[in-house]
Write a protein that holds these residues in place. Structure first.
Motif, PDB file in Angstrom:
ATOM      1  N   GLY A   1      -1.291  -1.186  10.404  1.00  0.00           N
ATOM      2  CA  GLY A   1      -0.232  -0.942  11.388  1.00  0.00           C
ATOM      3  C   GLY A   1       1.080  -1.578  10.975  1.00  0.00           C
ATOM      4  O   GLY A   1       2.150  -0.979  11.130  1.00  0.00           O
ATOM      5  N   ALA A   2       1.020  -2.792  10.451  1.00  0.00           N
ATOM      6  CA  ALA A   2       2.240  -3.469  10.002  1.00  0.00           C
ATOM      7  C   ALA A   2       2.875  -2.743   8.823  1.00  0.00           C
ATOM      8  O   ALA A   2       4.093  -2.569   8.776  1.00  0.00           O
ATOM      9  N   VAL A   3       2.061  -2.295   7.895  1.00  0.00           N
ATOM     10  CA  VAL A   3       2.603  -1.559   6.744  1.00  0.00           C
ATOM     11  C   VAL A   3       3.184  -0.221   7.196  1.00  0.00           C
ATOM     12  O   VAL A   3       4.250   0.187   6.733  1.00  0.00           O
TER      13      VAL A   3
ATOM     14  N   ALA B   1      -3.159   1.859   1.074  1.00  0.00           N
ATOM     15  CA  ALA B   1      -4.295   2.772   1.015  1.00  0.00           C
ATOM     16  C   ALA B   1      -5.363   2.243   0.051  1.00  0.00           C
ATOM     17  O   ALA B   1      -6.555   2.352   0.336  1.00  0.00           O
ATOM     18  N   ALA B   2      -4.938   1.663  -1.044  1.00  0.00           N
ATOM     19  CA  ALA B   2      -5.900   1.077  -1.983  1.00  0.00           C
ATOM     20  C   ALA B   2      -6.615  -0.106  -1.347  1.00  0.00           C
ATOM     21  O   ALA B   2      -7.834  -0.266  -1.493  1.00  0.00           O
ATOM     22  N   TRP B   3      -5.894  -0.926  -0.596  1.00  0.00           N
ATOM     23  CA  TRP B   3      -6.501  -2.055   0.087  1.00  0.00           C
ATOM     24  C   TRP B   3      -7.513  -1.585   1.127  1.00  0.00           C
ATOM     25  O   TRP B   3      -8.579  -2.178   1.274  1.00  0.00           O
ATOM     26  N   ALA B   4      -7.185  -0.514   1.822  1.00  0.00           N
ATOM     27  CA  ALA B   4      -8.103   0.038   2.823  1.00  0.00           C
ATOM     28  C   ALA B   4      -9.379   0.558   2.153  1.00  0.00           C
ATOM     29  O   ALA B   4     -10.479   0.388   2.694  1.00  0.00           O
ATOM     30  N   ALA B   5      -9.244   1.158   0.983  1.00  0.00           N
ATOM     31  CA  ALA B   5     -10.424   1.646   0.266  1.00  0.00           C
ATOM     32  C   ALA B   5     -11.323   0.484  -0.166  1.00  0.00           C
ATOM     33  O   ALA B   5     -12.548   0.570  -0.069  1.00  0.00           O
TER      34      ALA B   5
ATOM     35  N   ARG C   1      10.327   1.917   9.383  1.00  0.00           N
ATOM     36  CA  ARG C   1      11.630   1.305   9.614  1.00  0.00           C
ATOM     37  C   ARG C   1      12.462   1.180   8.342  1.00  0.00           C
ATOM     38  O   ARG C   1      13.693   1.167   8.413  1.00  0.00           O
ATOM     39  N   HIS C   2      11.806   1.039   7.210  1.00  0.00           N
ATOM     40  CA  HIS C   2      12.490   0.873   5.929  1.00  0.00           C
ATOM     41  C   HIS C   2      11.884   1.855   4.926  1.00  0.00           C
ATOM     42  O   HIS C   2      10.929   1.524   4.230  1.00  0.00           O
ATOM     43  N   PRO C   3      12.443   3.066   4.836  1.00  0.00           N
ATOM     44  CA  PRO C   3      11.851   4.098   3.978  1.00  0.00           C
ATOM     45  C   PRO C   3      11.774   3.714   2.502  1.00  0.00           C
ATOM     46  O   PRO C   3      10.943   4.240   1.781  1.00  0.00           O
ATOM     47  N   ARG C   4      12.604   2.787   2.051  1.00  0.00           N
ATOM     48  CA  ARG C   4      12.532   2.390   0.643  1.00  0.00           C
ATOM     49  C   ARG C   4      11.241   1.641   0.337  1.00  0.00           C
ATOM     50  O   ARG C   4      10.892   1.411  -0.811  1.00  0.00           O
ATOM     51  N   LEU C   5      10.495   1.245   1.372  1.00  0.00           N
ATOM     52  CA  LEU C   5       9.225   0.555   1.177  1.00  0.00           C
ATOM     53  C   LEU C   5       8.041   1.518   1.191  1.00  0.00           C
ATOM     54  O   LEU C   5       6.912   1.123   1.448  1.00  0.00           O
ATOM     55  N   ALA C   6       8.293   2.792   0.887  1.00  0.00           N
ATOM     56  CA  ALA C   6       7.224   3.785   0.946  1.00  0.00           C
ATOM     57  C   ALA C   6       6.166   3.558  -0.137  1.00  0.00           C
ATOM     58  O   ALA C   6       5.005   3.887   0.061  1.00  0.00           O
ATOM     59  N   LYS C   7       6.549   2.986  -1.260  1.00  0.00           N
ATOM     60  CA  LYS C   7       5.572   2.747  -2.328  1.00  0.00           C
ATOM     61  C   LYS C   7       4.482   1.752  -1.914  1.00  0.00           C
ATOM     62  O   LYS C   7       3.331   1.931  -2.304  1.00  0.00           O
ATOM     63  N   PRO C   8       4.787   0.727  -1.138  1.00  0.00           N
ATOM     64  CA  PRO C   8       3.702  -0.160  -0.707  1.00  0.00           C
ATOM     65  C   PRO C   8       2.652   0.537   0.147  1.00  0.00           C
ATOM     66  O   PRO C   8       1.554   0.022   0.306  1.00  0.00           O
ATOM     67  N   LEU C   9       2.972   1.702   0.675  1.00  0.00           N
ATOM     68  CA  LEU C   9       1.978   2.428   1.450  1.00  0.00           C
ATOM     69  C   LEU C   9       0.804   2.838   0.560  1.00  0.00           C
ATOM     70  O   LEU C   9      -0.339   2.838   1.011  1.00  0.00           O
ATOM     71  N   GLY C  10       1.068   3.132  -0.696  1.00  0.00           N
ATOM     72  CA  GLY C  10      -0.014   3.424  -1.641  1.00  0.00           C
ATOM     73  C   GLY C  10      -0.888   2.204  -1.871  1.00  0.00           C
ATOM     74  O   GLY C  10      -2.116   2.307  -1.942  1.00  0.00           O
ATOM     75  N   ALA C  11      -0.263   1.044  -1.944  1.00  0.00           N
ATOM     76  CA  ALA C  11      -1.030  -0.191  -2.084  1.00  0.00           C
ATOM     77  C   ALA C  11      -1.863  -0.444  -0.837  1.00  0.00           C
ATOM     78  O   ALA C  11      -2.989  -0.936  -0.917  1.00  0.00           O
TER      79      ALA C  11
END
Length: 58
Positions: A21-23, A41-45, A29-39
């Motif tokens: 939820g925080a990610v 997803a990896a953490w969730a896996a 709120r900060h679209p330039r942080l979209a790449k951490p969303l991939g990280a």
């Protein structure tokens, strides 16, 4: 499944929901942080794999 296993799984689920939820909030709120969303997803896996291992070893 023992009580300890249930508590550990519950804590992992609550922590993962809060983290994801925080990610998601930061990405919204900060679209330039979209790449951490991939990280995220990896953490969730990895989290799903750990929970599956805990359940398999019971």
């Amino acid at each position: 499944m023992s009580t300890l296993h249930l508590i550990v799984v519950l804590l992992l689920v609550v922590t993962s929901v809060l983290f994801l939820g925080a990610v998601g909030y930061l990405t919204d709120r900060h679209p330039r942080l979209a790449k951490p969303l991939g990280a995220c997803a990896a953490w969730a896996a990895v989290l799903v794999a750990v929970v599956a291992l805990i359940v398999a070893l019971r």
